[in-house]
Design an enzyme around this catalytic site. Structure first.
Site, PDB file in Angstrom:
ATOM      1  N   ASP A 134       0.880  -1.159   0.000  1.00  0.00           N
ATOM      2  CA  ASP A 134       0.000   0.000   0.000  1.00  0.00           C
ATOM      3  C   ASP A 134       0.927   1.221   0.000  1.00  0.00           C
ATOM      4  OD1 ASP A 134      -2.232   1.580   0.113  1.00  0.00           O
ATOM      5  OD2 ASP A 134      -2.957   0.838   2.034  1.00  0.00           O
ATOM      6  N   CYS A 137       1.044   2.885   4.353  1.00  0.00           N
ATOM      7  CA  CYS A 137       1.493   2.202   5.573  1.00  0.00           C
ATOM      8  C   CYS A 137       2.976   2.504   5.822  1.00  0.00           C
ATOM      9  CB  CYS A 137       1.234   0.702   5.507  1.00  0.00           C
ATOM     10  SG  CYS A 137       2.356  -0.248   4.472  1.00  0.00           S
ATOM     11  N   CYS A 140       5.511  -0.115   4.731  1.00  0.00           N
ATOM     12  CA  CYS A 140       5.663  -0.162   3.264  1.00  0.00           C
ATOM     13  C   CYS A 140       6.664   0.898   2.832  1.00  0.00           C
ATOM     14  CB  CYS A 140       4.321   0.075   2.575  1.00  0.00           C
ATOM     15  SG  CYS A 140       3.093  -1.210   2.856  1.00  0.00           S
ATOM     16  N   ARG A 164      -5.271  -1.479   1.557  1.00  0.00           N
ATOM     17  CA  ARG A 164      -5.773  -2.070   2.797  1.00  0.00           C
ATOM     18  C   ARG A 164      -7.205  -1.663   3.118  1.00  0.00           C
ATOM     19  NH1 ARG A 164      -1.803   0.140   7.019  1.00  0.00           N
ATOM     20  NH2 ARG A 164      -2.139   1.962   5.688  1.00  0.00           N
TER      21      ARG A 164
END
Length: 249
Positions: A134, A137, A140, A164
């Site tokens: 994503d 996040c 990430c 998400r």
């Protein structure tokens, strides 16, 4: 007995042993009976291929939520949950997870690399990882910040999209913007760096397909989810040094 504390390494050791078993053929009539009985009991679920299990008289089936069922030949009884083996050293080995890894590897092989955003090393590629990602996040972003080091170590990163918050979310539109861009690598990096990028959701982008794949085949529950080529999964962030070790490079 001791429980193995390195599931990725343990599953990797089991894969070469389980591959022939995973491909064992089951009597078509037995498979048909089992799936029909399960489907009748829970028509809302889906069921994968029926496979031999190490326990005589029981067959393994994986449902739509990636849960393992060990079913009798007539489909009248089943045991729900993973099957473990206790090896000669007294260690627990999750055979169901190892088989799931084989199925994941097969699923990865069926995906088009052209539908992924790929960051490749400038030199020789020693290994590849697939990452459901994503843009919003924190981990990430942290993994993406490791990209120069991962590429330097010969690791190619192949991104798949996983919004998400779902397909109606702003996260979906951001990911679609990256995949729809003329320079997807640059746009994805800009989004992960929280830069202001005009949203552009093009038709027929692969984000929804990736999201479905993550949910139904890989059981993704959060991002990043890192998948190795042999189907092993790390549900979360791993630093470059740990990834290098897991990849054996």
């Amino acid at each position: 007995m001791t429980l193995i504390k390195k599931p990725l390494a343990l599953v990797g050791a089991l894969l070469s042993l389980l591959a022939p078993v995973a491909l064992a053929e089951v009597d078509p009539e037995v498979a048909k009976t089992i799936k029909a009985r399960l489907q009748a009991g829970n028509p809302m679920s889906s069921y994968g291929d029926v496979r031999e299990s190490p326990i005589k008289g029981l067959y393994e089936v994986v449902d739509g939520n990636n849960n393992s069922l060990f079913v009798t030949a007539d489909g009248s009884h089943f045991i729900f949950g993973d099957l473990f083996e206790v090896d000669s050293g007294g260690r627990f080995a999750n055979l169901s997870e190892a088989r799931r890894a084989i199925r994941r590897s097969e699923a990865l092989g069926a995906q088009s690399v052209e539908d992924m955003i790929v960051f490749s090393p400038k030199g020789k590629t020693k290994a590849r990882i697939y990452v459901f990602t994503d843009v919003d996040c924190g981990y990430c972003r942290k993994l993406h910040q490791d990209m120069p080091e991962l590429n330097r170590r010969g690791i190619e990163v192949r991104y798949l999209a996983f919004p998400r918050a779902g397909l109606q979310s702003l996260g979906y539109r951001k990911l679609a913007t990256a995949w729809c861009s003329d320079d997807s690598n640059k746009t994805l990096t800009a989004l992960k760096n929280r830069e202001n990028v005009p949203l552009n959701v093009c038709k027929d982008n692969p984000v929804a397909a990736h999201f479905k794949l993550g949910n139904e085949t890989f059981g993704v529950r959060g991002t990043p989810t890192i998948v190795l080529e042999d189907g092993r999964v790390a549900p979360g962030y791993l630093p470059p040094a740990t990834l290098v070790k897991e990849l054996g490079i």
